[in-house]
Design an enzyme around this catalytic site. Sequence first.
Site, PDB file in Angstrom:
ATOM      1  N   SER A 126      33.816  39.383  34.372  1.00 33.89           N
ATOM      2  CA  SER A 126      33.488  37.959  34.273  1.00 33.89           C
ATOM      3  C   SER A 126      31.973  37.774  34.215  1.00 33.89           C
ATOM      4  O   SER A 126      31.216  38.553  34.820  1.00 33.89           O
ATOM      5  CB  SER A 126      34.040  37.273  35.524  1.00 33.89           C
ATOM      6  OG  SER A 126      33.537  35.974  35.659  1.00 33.89           O
ATOM      7  N   TYR A 151      35.242  36.442  45.187  1.00 31.12           N
ATOM      8  CA  TYR A 151      35.845  36.727  43.876  1.00 31.12           C
ATOM      9  C   TYR A 151      34.833  37.447  42.980  1.00 31.12           C
ATOM     10  O   TYR A 151      35.130  38.496  42.393  1.00 31.12           O
ATOM     11  CB  TYR A 151      36.317  35.422  43.190  1.00 31.12           C
ATOM     12  CG  TYR A 151      36.637  35.651  41.730  1.00 31.12           C
ATOM     13  CD1 TYR A 151      37.809  36.311  41.361  1.00 31.12           C
ATOM     14  CD2 TYR A 151      35.747  35.266  40.716  1.00 31.12           C
ATOM     15  CE1 TYR A 151      38.094  36.585  40.025  1.00 31.12           C
ATOM     16  CE2 TYR A 151      36.027  35.535  39.388  1.00 31.12           C
ATOM     17  CZ  TYR A 151      37.198  36.184  39.048  1.00 31.12           C
ATOM     18  OH  TYR A 151      37.465  36.457  37.725  1.00 31.12           O
ATOM     19  N   LYS A 155      34.592  41.499  41.273  1.00 29.29           N
ATOM     20  CA  LYS A 155      34.376  41.889  39.869  1.00 29.29           C
ATOM     21  C   LYS A 155      33.201  42.861  39.779  1.00 29.29           C
ATOM     22  O   LYS A 155      33.262  43.857  39.058  1.00 29.29           O
ATOM     23  CB  LYS A 155      34.123  40.653  38.992  1.00 29.29           C
ATOM     24  CG  LYS A 155      35.346  39.791  38.782  1.00 29.29           C
ATOM     25  CD  LYS A 155      36.401  40.509  37.940  1.00 29.29           C
ATOM     26  CE  LYS A 155      37.733  39.806  37.960  1.00 29.29           C
ATOM     27  NZ  LYS A 155      38.847  40.612  37.461  1.00 29.29           N
TER      28      LYS A 155
END
Length: 345
Positions: A126, A151, A155
């Site tokens: 992302s 989150y 990643k």
Amino acid sequence: MTMSVLLTGGAGYIGSHAALALLQSGFRVCVIDNLTNGSTEALRRVQEIAGKELHWVEGDVRDGHLLRRLLIQHGIEAVLHFAGLKSVGQSVLDPLTYYDNNIGGTLQLCQAMSEAGVHKLVFSSSATVYGDPATIPVVESCPTSSPENPYGQTKLMAERMLSDLARADARWRIAVLRYFNPAGAHASGLIGEDPREIPNNLLPYVSQVATGRLKAVQIFGNDYPTPDGTGIRDYIHVVDLVEGHVSALKRLKNQSGLDVWNLGAGRGYSVLEVIKAFERVSGKSVDFNYAPRRSGDIAQCWADPSKAWRELGWKAQRGLEEMLGDAWRWQSANPNGYRDDELTI
Ligand code: NAD
Ligand code: WQD
């Protein structure tokens, strides 16, 4: 010979569109999904559109035994790893669940792949790994920064783990794809984004206001240093995005080690521009009000996608209005998402 691929999280939003693109490109597709945010109805519709069958298993990527069995029994040559949890807000409230699922899942997957002798991997990363980028448009060499939320951390950590793995063992070929803001739906209106809860992301929220399911969009901040004061993002049509995966997968044959590509359209639109364009395309009015900035948001971010064009021969083909039109076709035909038709296949 036809190549067999495993899609983790293939019953979710991006994974289901990828399953369709891969079937249409002649791959044999196997899906594993634990259905925490995916739908079997999406997979049924993927097969209906493609006129081809895929193999599907309900299971968790943290189940190494199941993964090894799938990889071996289906002669899998490459894995596209979409499975993960993606709510930024939820990750702040429940970080351990996010680390367990996103890091634990990626770790188990790589171990199972290693044991099964499968070394080609496409990973869903992302643009969040860039944090608040120092320069825009964002190039892949832009330093990654410590994301503010768990989150984003998952990643970045997963990227680091994959990079260490590729350095340690030359058999691995890994494509890390950094998505900007995926949006829209397949043009058939049969598959699309179906959040279980009240949407966090702008586009599904706007769509649900247009159908009347939600009342008004809250615009998080109108005092950003942007032309109209609202945040700017690079929205990329989900069908363009998954075509980028097919290109990356084909290139893995000739790749060594790990490489990273931005998958974005290469231009930004503000929240207000998106709402206005959505109203034009749908013919519906979308009520909104201004709210304070959302914690952790940045003012603006869009990709320099030229590396993907040079090296993968891929660039986004679909513009904002097509993206919003497709999102609206999906949402208006399926106001309750897949729920009305959910069944077991
Ligand atoms: P999604 O929630 O629609 O799809 C993820 C799928 O993975 C779901 O079907 C879910 O049931 C499944 N899943 C979750 N944990 C699992 C596990 N442990 N085992 C098996 N299946 C599991 O999300 P999406 O939008 O399709 O995102 C796909 C990937 O792309 C995710 O890794 C996400 O972090 C990443 N990504 C998404 C966006 C975005 O805005 N949608 C942006 C950047 C990156
Ligand atoms: C877009 C713009 C908001 C909702 C997130 C994750 C990122 C990736 C994609 C992945 C921003 C504004 C939004 C609303 C609003 N996720 N907005 N009202 O924050 O760019 O990225 O999704 O897996 O990692 O951080 O996307 O769609 O939430 O927001 O005003 O109700 O819309 O402030 O400017 P974001 P978004």
